[in-house]
Design an enzyme around this catalytic site. Sequence first.
Site, PDB file in Angstrom:
ATOM      1  N   LYS A 144       1.022  -1.188  -0.001  1.00  0.00           N
ATOM      2  CA  LYS A 144       0.174   0.169   0.173  1.00  0.00           C
ATOM      3  C   LYS A 144       0.829   1.224   0.127  1.00  0.00           C
ATOM      4  CE  LYS A 144      -3.522   2.869   2.818  1.00  0.00           C
ATOM      5  NZ  LYS A 144      -2.604   3.758   2.730  1.00  0.00           N
ATOM      6  N   GLU A 171       8.942   2.560  10.865  1.00  0.00           N
ATOM      7  CA  GLU A 171      10.214   3.926  10.111  1.00  0.00           C
ATOM      8  C   GLU A 171       9.751   4.960  10.554  1.00  0.00           C
ATOM      9  OE1 GLU A 171      13.131   6.262   8.001  1.00  0.00           O
ATOM     10  OE2 GLU A 171      12.969   3.809   7.535  1.00  0.00           O
ATOM     11  N   CYS A 221      14.161  11.186   5.510  1.00  0.00           N
ATOM     12  CA  CYS A 221      13.868  10.011   6.209  1.00  0.00           C
ATOM     13  C   CYS A 221      15.128  10.454   7.118  1.00  0.00           C
ATOM     14  CB  CYS A 221      13.756   8.836   5.803  1.00  0.00           C
ATOM     15  SG  CYS A 221      12.347   8.253   5.372  1.00  0.00           S
TER      16      CYS A 221
END
Length: 462
Positions: free
Chosen positions: A158, A232, A266
């Site tokens: 997804k 994460e 990130c």
Amino acid sequence: MKQNQLLRCISPIDGSVFAERETLSKEAAFTLASRARAAQAIWANRPVQERIDLVLAGVAAVGAMNDEIVQELAHMMGRPIRYGGEFGGFNERANHMAAIAQTALADIAVSEDENFKRYIKRVPHGVVFVVAPWNYPYMTAINTVAPALIAGNTVVLKHATQTLLVGERMARAFHSVGIPEDVFQNVFLSHDVTNDLIADRAFDFVNFTGSVSGGQAMERAAAGTFTGVGTELGGKDPGYVMEDADLDAAVDTLIDAAMFNSGQCCCGIERIYVHESLFDEFVAKAVDIVKGYKLGNPLEPETTLGPMAHTRFANEVRTQVAEAIAGGAVPHIAPFAEDDGGAYLGPQILTNVTHQMRVMRDESFGPVVGIMPVKDDDEAVALMNDSEFGLTASLWSDNLDRAVAVGDRIETGTVFMNRADYLDPGLCWTGCKNTGRGGGLSVIGFHNLTRPKSYHLKKVTS
């Protein structure tokens, strides 16, 4: 109650609708998950090398689409086409996991004699649900998709609405080389249906990359099911420049790590601590670099800084910067003419910042970085640890032993020395505190996508 929703990817280039897809109904989603479960045992029974070969062929098929993908990424999330997409990292990570798979998934021999044989197998969880983010949509997805499939799991992917077409591209590529459609499926789901699937144990492992609130929602959905959840989440990654650092290399790397992809990384650098003896020179060099950026349409080759993926993300950065300046922070970059008050956001470097300011505490995820002077390692460590997040930290020194000693004291998942904003597939990608729990890539990544199964076999002796 209406179950289907329309997901829209709004292009940050001009605010137009670039793509839209309808979500699956609850019934259709559960049917899809059931197909994934039914296909898993057959897939797991195929030889490991066959699964490896198919996954690598699928990766190569994605690479063959790269010219189209680069354009799509610019439209969907604003990354300039000059950077060529993500296939380099995508391919590197998949190939590393393929190369270590046979060893990582091998039985662990304990002992064998005339009476007993004892060993531990690594067996797949079953159906792995991967929820991937928009900022590096291909690389973050492959971190789990490749090893999960190689280990014998089936995968349901997804993707974020902002990068709506990525999962379709991956599924098309993987199916084209012979990976069965039920083994790797791309889905469009509402939050409610996602929660229902997890709560009903439709999946055996969930891997989520995204916001802290999103990770909490995944854990709440899985509560009481004993379904494994790997996360994460946010980051506020620090850089620390010691007095013995290569200053030019530190400035070049840390500022690039703070600003690349409009700061939407990130493990991007969001705060920098510089030894007081180098502070003024570091700031001056950093400002010179950022003043040379070209903010503009990501489809134009000369653009080095594209729009942020969404106006609301840019507005959060603007708010953090404005609050900091009101609190006494000093901005060093004049407004860019191309900053339109929307998704196009000019970069900023701030000094005279403190940890009472949100720009040094909250995740910014944009082209802004605060820089503070420090007098020694103790002060730097205290500041680096003064965060609710812990993904990476970047240390700059010519003394490896010193860097290791400092790194041992930092609450983080990865310690870099003289490098930043890189994911090494040979090492475990992990975090601590509100960055989440789990570990991707490396041997540990395979272990997290499988479960141990022990064999204690007593032999029949005459």
